[in-house]
Design a protein around this motif. Structure first.
Motif, PDB file in Angstrom:
ATOM      1  N   GLN A 128      10.995 -35.166 -28.419  1.00  0.00           N
ATOM      2  CA  GLN A 128      12.429 -34.997 -28.530  1.00  0.00           C
ATOM      3  C   GLN A 128      12.923 -35.945 -27.357  1.00  0.00           C
ATOM      4  N   ALA A 129      13.984 -36.944 -27.654  1.00  0.00           N
ATOM      5  CA  ALA A 129      14.598 -37.721 -26.588  1.00  0.00           C
ATOM      6  C   ALA A 129      15.830 -37.152 -26.249  1.00  0.00           C
ATOM      7  N   LYS A 130      16.183 -37.009 -24.847  1.00  0.00           N
ATOM      8  CA  LYS A 130      17.349 -36.323 -24.571  1.00  0.00           C
ATOM      9  C   LYS A 130      17.940 -36.917 -23.415  1.00  0.00           C
ATOM     10  N   ASP A 187      22.368 -37.031 -21.211  1.00  0.00           N
ATOM     11  CA  ASP A 187      23.606 -36.290 -20.984  1.00  0.00           C
ATOM     12  C   ASP A 187      24.416 -36.482 -22.196  1.00  0.00           C
ATOM     13  N   ALA A 188      24.145 -37.515 -23.089  1.00  0.00           N
ATOM     14  CA  ALA A 188      25.054 -37.645 -24.322  1.00  0.00           C
ATOM     15  C   ALA A 188      24.664 -36.789 -25.565  1.00  0.00           C
ATOM     16  N   GLY A 189      23.070 -36.229 -25.371  1.00  0.00           N
ATOM     17  CA  GLY A 189      22.827 -35.700 -26.573  1.00  0.00           C
ATOM     18  C   GLY A 189      20.993 -35.811 -26.530  1.00  0.00           C
ATOM     19  N   TYR A 190      20.729 -35.589 -27.979  1.00  0.00           N
ATOM     20  CA  TYR A 190      19.229 -35.650 -28.100  1.00  0.00           C
ATOM     21  C   TYR A 190      18.938 -36.320 -29.545  1.00  0.00           C
ATOM     22  N   ALA A 191      18.053 -36.529 -29.629  1.00  0.00           N
ATOM     23  CA  ALA A 191      17.289 -36.775 -31.219  1.00  0.00           C
ATOM     24  C   ALA A 191      15.686 -36.573 -31.121  1.00  0.00           C
ATOM     25  N   GLN A 192      15.135 -36.366 -32.147  1.00  0.00           N
ATOM     26  CA  GLN A 192      13.730 -35.996 -32.210  1.00  0.00           C
ATOM     27  C   GLN A 192      13.124 -36.646 -33.453  1.00  0.00           C
ATOM     28  N   CYS A 193      11.944 -37.019 -33.497  1.00  0.00           N
ATOM     29  CA  CYS A 193      10.999 -37.720 -34.566  1.00  0.00           C
ATOM     30  C   CYS A 193      10.611 -36.654 -35.408  1.00  0.00           C
ATOM     31  N   PRO A 194      10.127 -36.820 -36.805  1.00  0.00           N
ATOM     32  CA  PRO A 194       9.781 -35.891 -37.661  1.00  0.00           C
ATOM     33  C   PRO A 194       8.363 -35.244 -37.229  1.00  0.00           C
ATOM     34  N   PRO A 195       8.051 -34.084 -37.517  1.00  0.00           N
ATOM     35  CA  PRO A 195       6.548 -33.619 -37.096  1.00  0.00           C
ATOM     36  C   PRO A 195       5.559 -34.338 -37.642  1.00  0.00           C
ATOM     37  N   LYS A 196       4.317 -34.566 -37.004  1.00  0.00           N
ATOM     38  CA  LYS A 196       3.195 -35.280 -37.524  1.00  0.00           C
ATOM     39  C   LYS A 196       1.991 -34.101 -37.220  1.00  0.00           C
ATOM     40  N   ILE A 252       1.956 -34.955 -19.359  1.00  0.00           N
ATOM     41  CA  ILE A 252       3.206 -35.373 -20.054  1.00  0.00           C
ATOM     42  C   ILE A 252       3.921 -36.285 -18.848  1.00  0.00           C
ATOM     43  N   ASN A 253       4.347 -37.380 -19.453  1.00  0.00           N
ATOM     44  CA  ASN A 253       5.245 -38.143 -18.664  1.00  0.00           C
ATOM     45  C   ASN A 253       6.512 -38.268 -19.167  1.00  0.00           C
ATOM     46  N   PRO A 254       7.453 -37.362 -18.493  1.00  0.00           N
ATOM     47  CA  PRO A 254       8.949 -37.245 -19.188  1.00  0.00           C
ATOM     48  C   PRO A 254       9.596 -38.668 -19.117  1.00  0.00           C
ATOM     49  N   ASP A 255       9.216 -39.528 -18.328  1.00  0.00           N
ATOM     50  CA  ASP A 255       9.990 -40.978 -18.337  1.00  0.00           C
ATOM     51  C   ASP A 255       9.464 -41.811 -19.385  1.00  0.00           C
ATOM     52  N   THR A 256       8.395 -41.904 -19.780  1.00  0.00           N
ATOM     53  CA  THR A 256       7.547 -42.722 -20.726  1.00  0.00           C
ATOM     54  C   THR A 256       7.459 -42.354 -22.213  1.00  0.00           C
ATOM     55  N   LEU A 291       9.037 -43.245 -27.896  1.00  0.00           N
ATOM     56  CA  LEU A 291       9.677 -44.221 -27.054  1.00  0.00           C
ATOM     57  C   LEU A 291      11.193 -44.376 -28.066  1.00  0.00           C
ATOM     58  N   GLU A 292      12.266 -44.591 -27.183  1.00  0.00           N
ATOM     59  CA  GLU A 292      13.361 -45.040 -28.017  1.00  0.00           C
ATOM     60  C   GLU A 292      14.101 -46.001 -26.922  1.00  0.00           C
ATOM     61  N   ASN A 293      14.911 -46.968 -27.296  1.00  0.00           N
ATOM     62  CA  ASN A 293      15.852 -47.843 -26.180  1.00  0.00           C
ATOM     63  C   ASN A 293      16.829 -47.846 -26.187  1.00  0.00           C
ATOM     64  N   GLU A 294      17.781 -47.176 -27.129  1.00  0.00           N
ATOM     65  CA  GLU A 294      19.005 -47.019 -27.221  1.00  0.00           C
ATOM     66  C   GLU A 294      19.820 -46.288 -26.238  1.00  0.00           C
ATOM     67  N   GLY A 295      19.362 -45.044 -25.916  1.00  0.00           N
ATOM     68  CA  GLY A 295      19.996 -44.131 -25.238  1.00  0.00           C
ATOM     69  C   GLY A 295      20.524 -44.586 -23.396  1.00  0.00           C
ATOM     70  N   PHE A 296      21.451 -44.102 -23.238  1.00  0.00           N
ATOM     71  CA  PHE A 296      22.073 -44.378 -21.774  1.00  0.00           C
ATOM     72  C   PHE A 296      22.839 -43.193 -21.320  1.00  0.00           C
ATOM     73  N   PRO A 297      22.387 -42.673 -20.068  1.00  0.00           N
ATOM     74  CA  PRO A 297      21.305 -43.164 -19.282  1.00  0.00           C
ATOM     75  C   PRO A 297      19.654 -42.926 -19.953  1.00  0.00           C
ATOM     76  N   ALA A 298      18.884 -43.502 -19.530  1.00  0.00           N
ATOM     77  CA  ALA A 298      17.488 -43.453 -20.197  1.00  0.00           C
ATOM     78  C   ALA A 298      17.016 -42.163 -20.288  1.00  0.00           C
ATOM     79  N   SER A 299      16.394 -42.138 -21.775  1.00  0.00           N
ATOM     80  CA  SER A 299      16.157 -40.841 -22.058  1.00  0.00           C
ATOM     81  C   SER A 299      14.913 -40.073 -21.371  1.00  0.00           C
ATOM     82  N   GLN A 300      14.861 -38.822 -21.345  1.00  0.00           N
ATOM     83  CA  GLN A 300      13.940 -38.014 -21.003  1.00  0.00           C
ATOM     84  C   GLN A 300      13.147 -37.175 -22.009  1.00  0.00           C
TER      85      GLN A 300
END
Length: 301
Positions: free
Chosen positions: A213-215, A217-226, A190-194, A154-163
């Protein structure tokens, strides 16, 4: 003669009265809905197609939540675009570096007092895309074969909402495993919305490294592998735990039984009167010189 006078009057009147070259000011824009990436420049176009007035009054207003405010007024940039924008000919607004706060409606207004139609306006909607931040990922360290588990992202900063997309050992998991021969035997949803990744029944093959990975139209970001480990069912441990629990129950029952027995014994002991019997009265001997003795009346043979 009369015709000549009429023509001369028409020429004179034409020189005294200004006849506008157009019916009025007309505006247009190249895009009524504009998307921009945060921190990048964007230009809102307000094109004047027709006008007669030499110096029309140009104003821009920002409308957010139904409340208008000036961004260009009296020939200068104002409001929250001050020092971040400029007016470009004929009436465009160029924003140097957009921010998420710039998302709003913008209205271009042009007043031309010398035109028959002396006013026109056009409305433009600006939406600023915001790149996602690094999502918060939750991956269990260890799960047991055959059990269900859930991975979260989960991340809450992206707009539009991340997939959201999930990766297993650097390979993307398809949203529907049945569409891939490689993941045909996987049982996950997998729920791509949540950002949820649920396993109905974990298999040994599900062990490995996971990242999300959260993505948008402005770009993407991903968390470190676990890493998630998948363990076999510990039959011996379960048996020993069961035996240990059974022994604890048996011990508890034995302790309760002993305590009850002790309580009953104590109750019986305290209920009887075990007083020491009274001693029989001693023999009352007579004086030695009397040569005999006598019995008390309570003497018992």
């Amino acid at each position: 003669m009369a015709m000549a006078r009429l023509l001369a009057c028409f020429v004179l009147c034409s020189s005294l009265v200004h006849i506008p070259s157009s019916f009025g000011v007309i505006l247009r824009t190249t895009d009524k809905i504009v998307w921009a990436n945060e921190f990048e420049p964007i230009e809102l176009t307000c094109l004047i197609e027709s006008i007669s007035t030499n110096n029309p009054r140009i104003e821009w207003k920002k409308i957010k939540n139904g409340v208008p405010s000036y961004v260009y007024f009296q020939n200068k940039i104002s409001g929250d675009l001050e020092n971040r924008a400029q007016l470009r000919e004929p009436a465009n607004i160029l924003i140097f570096n957009t921010s998420r706060a710039d998302t709003a409606e913008y209205r271009c207004e042009v007043a031309a007092i010398e035109d028959q139609r002396d006013f026109d306006e056009i409305l433009i909607s600006l939406a600023v895309r915001v790149k996602p931040v690094v999502p918060r990922c939750s991956v269990p360290e260890s799960v047991t074969v055959g059990t269900s588990t859930e991975l979260r992202c989960l991340e809450n900063e992206g707009f539009p909402a991340s997939q959201y997309r999930w990766f297993h050992n650097n390979e993307e998991l398809p949203q529907d495993p049945k569409t891939s021969q490689r993941f045909l035997n996987f049982s996950y949803i997998i729920n791509p919305d949540t950002g949820s990744l649920k396993f109905r029944r974990v298999r040994k093959e599900d062990a490995g490294e996971y990242y999300c990975q959260a993505k948008n139209d402005a770009g993407y970001a991903q968390c470190p592998p676990k890493t998630m480990e998948v363990c076999d069912i510990d039959v011996l441990g379960i048996f020993l735990q069961s035996c240990g629990g059974l022994m604890a129950v048996v011990t508890l029952i034995f302790v309760i039984y002993v305590m009850k027995r002790l309580c009953c014994y104590k109750s019986v002991y305290n209920g009887n009167n075990y007083n020491t019997p009274a001693q029989a009265p001693a023999v009352d001997y007579a004086d030695a010189d009397e040569g005999h003795f006598r019995h008390k009346s309570s003497f018992i043979i």
